[in-house]
Write an enzyme that holds these catalytic residues in place. Structure first.
Site, PDB file in Angstrom:
ATOM      1  N   CYS A 107      40.250  35.432  34.096  1.00  0.00           N
ATOM      2  CA  CYS A 107      38.986  35.678  34.781  1.00  0.00           C
ATOM      3  C   CYS A 107      39.230  35.506  36.271  1.00  0.00           C
ATOM      4  CB  CYS A 107      37.909  34.717  34.280  1.00  0.00           C
ATOM      5  SG  CYS A 107      36.333  34.881  35.139  1.00  0.00           S
ATOM      6  N   GLY A 108      39.118  36.580  37.046  1.00  0.00           N
ATOM      7  CA  GLY A 108      39.431  36.522  38.468  1.00  0.00           C
ATOM      8  C   GLY A 108      38.462  35.672  39.274  1.00  0.00           C
ATOM      9  N   ASN A 109      37.156  35.908  39.092  1.00  0.00           N
ATOM     10  CA  ASN A 109      36.174  35.094  39.808  1.00  0.00           C
ATOM     11  C   ASN A 109      36.223  33.645  39.334  1.00  0.00           C
ATOM     12  OD1 ASN A 109      35.156  37.096  41.524  1.00  0.00           O
ATOM     13  ND2 ASN A 109      33.814  37.871  39.925  1.00  0.00           N
ATOM     14  N   CYS A 120      32.662  40.824  38.269  1.00  0.00           N
ATOM     15  CA  CYS A 120      33.839  40.622  37.422  1.00  0.00           C
ATOM     16  C   CYS A 120      35.069  40.794  38.297  1.00  0.00           C
ATOM     17  CB  CYS A 120      33.848  41.618  36.262  1.00  0.00           C
ATOM     18  SG  CYS A 120      35.320  41.489  35.216  1.00  0.00           S
ATOM     19  N   THR A 142      38.528  40.495  37.733  1.00  0.00           N
ATOM     20  CA  THR A 142      39.586  41.385  37.253  1.00  0.00           C
ATOM     21  C   THR A 142      39.065  42.821  37.177  1.00  0.00           C
ATOM     22  OG1 THR A 142      39.010  40.846  34.954  1.00  0.00           O
ATOM     23  CG2 THR A 142      40.838  39.614  35.950  1.00  0.00           C
TER      24      THR A 142
END
Length: 260
Positions: free
Chosen positions: A74-76, A199, A201
């Site tokens: 999860c990027g964020n 999101c 990613t």
């Protein structure tokens, strides 16, 4: 038993964070994770993360989706856990940490509210009709869409996420509208099974797909607007591989508390 938690958000993507640096992560109650993420019966979040110690890195990130299941990158969430690590005094302005998709480098502002997170390199982008499909730590489907502000993202995204091609493993579905000086993106996320405000990613995948779509190469900077705010993506693209990829955006503490 009472558990201390912290609520963070990164461009509207919100997470419950728990400090688990005093011992190894084990015996996770997935139903409890789902309950804590529930917006009616729990704290409410798109996901829950534990931060633990690691011998070779500053810390390790463990991410669970809102459905209670262990998630992919999860990027964020990665940006928020970096801000959390700074708050805990584990890091200062830079870090190398471990996530489910491997090591990540990040740098954080002095205020602790802006994080540049390095994402994995990507060298494979495929097509599904007019859409682009790629993995930026999580699998993503990217499709261009006009009139995006009026689109029923939940219905359209769910139909793609659960079609015959993707139903078994799931995929995140991103709709993008090119506004000229920026991209407008809305995303249906697997695991959350709904549209989210952002999101990480996903917007990374969108920026890459659009660079490929426009036949751009070199050092590319992309401004992206999501429902929860503004995010910036930077990478190098030589026509084959995306490298030096950075997801840049806000990561802010919302509140802290304790729960039984």
């Amino acid at each position: 038993m009472k558990i201390n938690f912290y609520k963070y958000q990164g461009a509207g993507n919100d997470f419950i964070l728990i400090d688990h640096t005093m011992g190894p992560l084990k015996n996770i109650d997935n139903e409890l994770v789902e309950q804590l993420c529930h917006r009616r019966f729990g704290i409410g979040a798109d996901g829950l993360m534990f931060i633990t110690k690691h011998e070779d890195y500053d810390f390790e990130m463990h991410y669970f989706n809102a459905d209670g299941k262990l998630g992919s990158m999860c990027g964020n969430g990665g940006r928020c856990i970096v801000a959390f690590a700074k708050q805990l005094g584990i890091i200062d302005r830079e870090t190398n940490f471990l996530a489910v998709d491997g090591p990540h480098y990040a740098r954080i502002s002095e205020s602790g509210e802006w994080v540049d997170l390095q994402m994995i390199d990507v060298d494979t982008v495929t097509r599904d009709g007019d859409a682009y499909v790629l993995n930026t730590g999580s699998p993503h489907y990217v499709t261009l869409q006009s009139g995006l502000k009026d689109l029923d993202v939940f219905t359209e995204g769910k139909s793609i996420r659960y079609n015959a091609t993707y139903a078994e493993k799931g995929i995140n579905v991103n709709f993008v509208e090119d506004k000229g000086d920026h991209l407008f993106v809305r995303t249906y996320e697997r695991g959350v099974e709904d549209e989210t405000y952002a999101c990480g990613t996903g917007v990374t995948a969108v920026a890459m797909a659009m660079a490929k779509h426009k036949n751009q190469t070199g050092h590319i900077k992309t401004d992206i607007k999501v429902l929860g705010g503004d995010i910036k993506i930077e990478f190098d693209y030589d026509g084959t591989a995306f490298t030096n990829v950075f997801l840049c955006g806000p990561a802010k503490l919302v509140f802290e508390g304790e729960v039984d």
